[in-house]
Design a protein around this motif. Structure first.
Motif, PDB file in Angstrom:
ATOM      1  N   THR A 193       0.667  -1.148   0.086  1.00  0.00           N
ATOM      2  CA  THR A 193       0.234   0.027   0.049  1.00  0.00           C
ATOM      3  C   THR A 193       0.793   1.363   0.127  1.00  0.00           C
ATOM      4  OG1 THR A 193      -1.667  -1.068   1.192  1.00  0.00           O
ATOM      5  CG2 THR A 193      -1.790   1.169   1.176  1.00  0.00           C
ATOM      6  N   ASP A 197      -1.652   5.755   6.166  1.00  0.00           N
ATOM      7  CA  ASP A 197      -2.839   5.349   6.563  1.00  0.00           C
ATOM      8  C   ASP A 197      -3.512   6.900   6.806  1.00  0.00           C
ATOM      9  OD1 ASP A 197      -2.997   2.827   6.434  1.00  0.00           O
ATOM     10  OD2 ASP A 197      -2.162   2.645   8.835  1.00  0.00           O
ATOM     11  N   PRO A 200      -5.759  11.569   2.406  1.00  0.00           N
ATOM     12  CA  PRO A 200      -7.210  11.765   2.164  1.00  0.00           C
ATOM     13  C   PRO A 200      -7.833  10.882   1.042  1.00  0.00           C
ATOM     14  CG  PRO A 200      -6.217  13.800   2.507  1.00  0.00           C
ATOM     15  CD  PRO A 200      -5.026  12.858   2.711  1.00  0.00           C
ATOM     16  N   GLU A 201      -8.872  10.560   0.747  1.00  0.00           N
ATOM     17  CA  GLU A 201      -9.555   9.902  -0.186  1.00  0.00           C
ATOM     18  C   GLU A 201      -9.331  10.592  -1.459  1.00  0.00           C
ATOM     19  OE1 GLU A 201     -13.601   7.954  -1.911  1.00  0.00           O
ATOM     20  OE2 GLU A 201     -13.483   8.858   0.140  1.00  0.00           O
ATOM     21  N   ASN A 202      -9.571  12.064  -1.382  1.00  0.00           N
ATOM     22  CA  ASN A 202      -9.396  12.669  -2.613  1.00  0.00           C
ATOM     23  C   ASN A 202      -7.866  13.044  -2.677  1.00  0.00           C
ATOM     24  OD1 ASN A 202     -12.085  12.989  -3.207  1.00  0.00           O
ATOM     25  ND2 ASN A 202     -12.415  14.692  -2.318  1.00  0.00           N
ATOM     26  N   GLY A 243      -8.597   2.859  -4.953  1.00  0.00           N
ATOM     27  CA  GLY A 243      -9.209   3.051  -3.713  1.00  0.00           C
ATOM     28  C   GLY A 243      -9.545   4.772  -3.538  1.00  0.00           C
ATOM     29  N   ARG A 244      -8.898   5.710  -4.359  1.00  0.00           N
ATOM     30  CA  ARG A 244      -9.123   6.931  -4.278  1.00  0.00           C
ATOM     31  C   ARG A 244      -9.635   7.722  -5.521  1.00  0.00           C
ATOM     32  NH1 ARG A 244      -5.348   5.679  -0.326  1.00  0.00           N
ATOM     33  NH2 ARG A 244      -5.532   6.867   1.548  1.00  0.00           N
ATOM     34  N   ASN A 245     -10.301   8.998  -5.105  1.00  0.00           N
ATOM     35  CA  ASN A 245     -10.751   9.875  -6.160  1.00  0.00           C
ATOM     36  C   ASN A 245      -9.587  10.936  -6.582  1.00  0.00           C
ATOM     37  OD1 ASN A 245     -12.877  11.024  -7.866  1.00  0.00           O
ATOM     38  ND2 ASN A 245     -13.131  12.567  -6.313  1.00  0.00           N
ATOM     39  N   LYS A 283     -12.976   3.263  -6.905  1.00  0.00           N
ATOM     40  CA  LYS A 283     -13.089   4.192  -5.623  1.00  0.00           C
ATOM     41  C   LYS A 283     -13.311   3.324  -4.515  1.00  0.00           C
ATOM     42  CE  LYS A 283     -15.058   7.893  -4.654  1.00  0.00           C
ATOM     43  NZ  LYS A 283     -15.972   8.768  -4.400  1.00  0.00           N
TER      44      LYS A 283
END
Length: 283
Positions: A193, A197, A200-202, A243-245, A283
């Protein structure tokens, strides 16, 4: 006006397209080799030689619209305001894809996207940390753009850095900026990964082409040896977006050189490959 993949794509409107290309031919603070003002033009011209199939998918199926180039005349603050306005407009239609120009142009995009999205993380591919508070007295220098990002309270994750000063080492430590520098990338396996941790997702991806090894792209102001190789960069991008935008991205610091169309083509391919990775990410 040159357009991205003009030889392959029919005329479209911005409303029809996910990817919104914004050329920004700005050059004011380069500190070694010049020519970044010609970077967007070179990328757009080289994109005519790309294949629509990128090896896994056809990113162009999402729609690619190329906006008029940002007016880069006048004081830097005025230029940054124009960049901010252009990126804000592009973001109303889809995902901004900015083509620089020197790395300082990223600040205009970050300002625009923070207003739209609030906090997001920045994934920075670069040979340099760009964390100086100012360089040669200029807070808007290409060498200071990530310091400005920190002032915007945007988290930063750095990849491929291999040239930085003691001030930048201190800034990294003070702000606990996560990073995997070029030597570690070369000598150690990639983590399963990539992003830490709590990141941000964005995310916004800023790719200074000098992050790549000069064997991949030589035409840049400061081609530092020991950089990221092509497939390593693709893998890192895939890990970053998983897994992110992605709210936006840029490719900056190409400084075209006569007779070196390989660098121009690689920068165009990098841009299109990034769009494909974003297209395929979940996402």
């Amino acid at each position: 006006m040159n357009k991205f993949l003009a030889s392959e794509l029919e005329e479209t409107t911005p409303e029809q397209c996910r990817f919104q290309v914004v050329p920004v031919p700005f050059e004011a603070t380069v500190s070694y080799g010049g020519g970044t003002a010609e970077g967007p033009r070179a990328i757009l011209e080289a994109s005519d030689q790309l294949e629509l199939w990128d090896g896994e998918s056809i990113p162009a199926n999402e729609g690619i619209y190329t906006h008029e180039a940002v007016d880069c005349t006048g004081p830097t603050e005025q230029v940054l305001a124009r960049i901010e306005a252009a990126i804000s407009t592009a973001a109303e239609y889809g995902m901004p894809v900015m083509l620089g120009g020197e790395h300082s142009v990223t600040l205009g995009a970050l300002r625009a996207l923070k207003k739209k999205h609030g906090t997001f993380g920045i994934v920075q591919f670069d040979a340099h940390a760009d964390l100086r508070k100012a360089y040669e007295g200029n807070p808007y220098s290409h060498a200071s753009v990530m310091h400005r990002a920190i002032e915007l309270e945007l988290p930063v994750f750095q990849l491929g850095v291999r040239a930085f000063c003691t001030e930048e080492v201190a800034v990294r430590a003070k702000h606990n900026i996560p990073h995997i520098d070029a030597k570690e990338l070369a000598l150690s396996p990639l983590p399963g990964t990539l992003l830490p941790d709590g990141f941000p997702e964005n995310i916004y991806i800023t790719f200074d082409v000098d992050g790549l090894d000069p064997s991949v792209i030589r035409a840049t102001g400061t081609p530092v040896p020991g950089g990221i190789q092509w497939w390593q960069a693709i893998t890192l991008l895939e890990k970053a977006v998983k897994g992110r935008n992605v709210v936006g991205c840029d490719v900056v610091e190409l400084a075209p050189q006569e007779g070196d169309h390989a660098s121009d083509f690689a920068a165009a391919q990098l841009t299109y490959s990034m769009l494909g990775i974003i297209q395929r990410s979940a996402k």
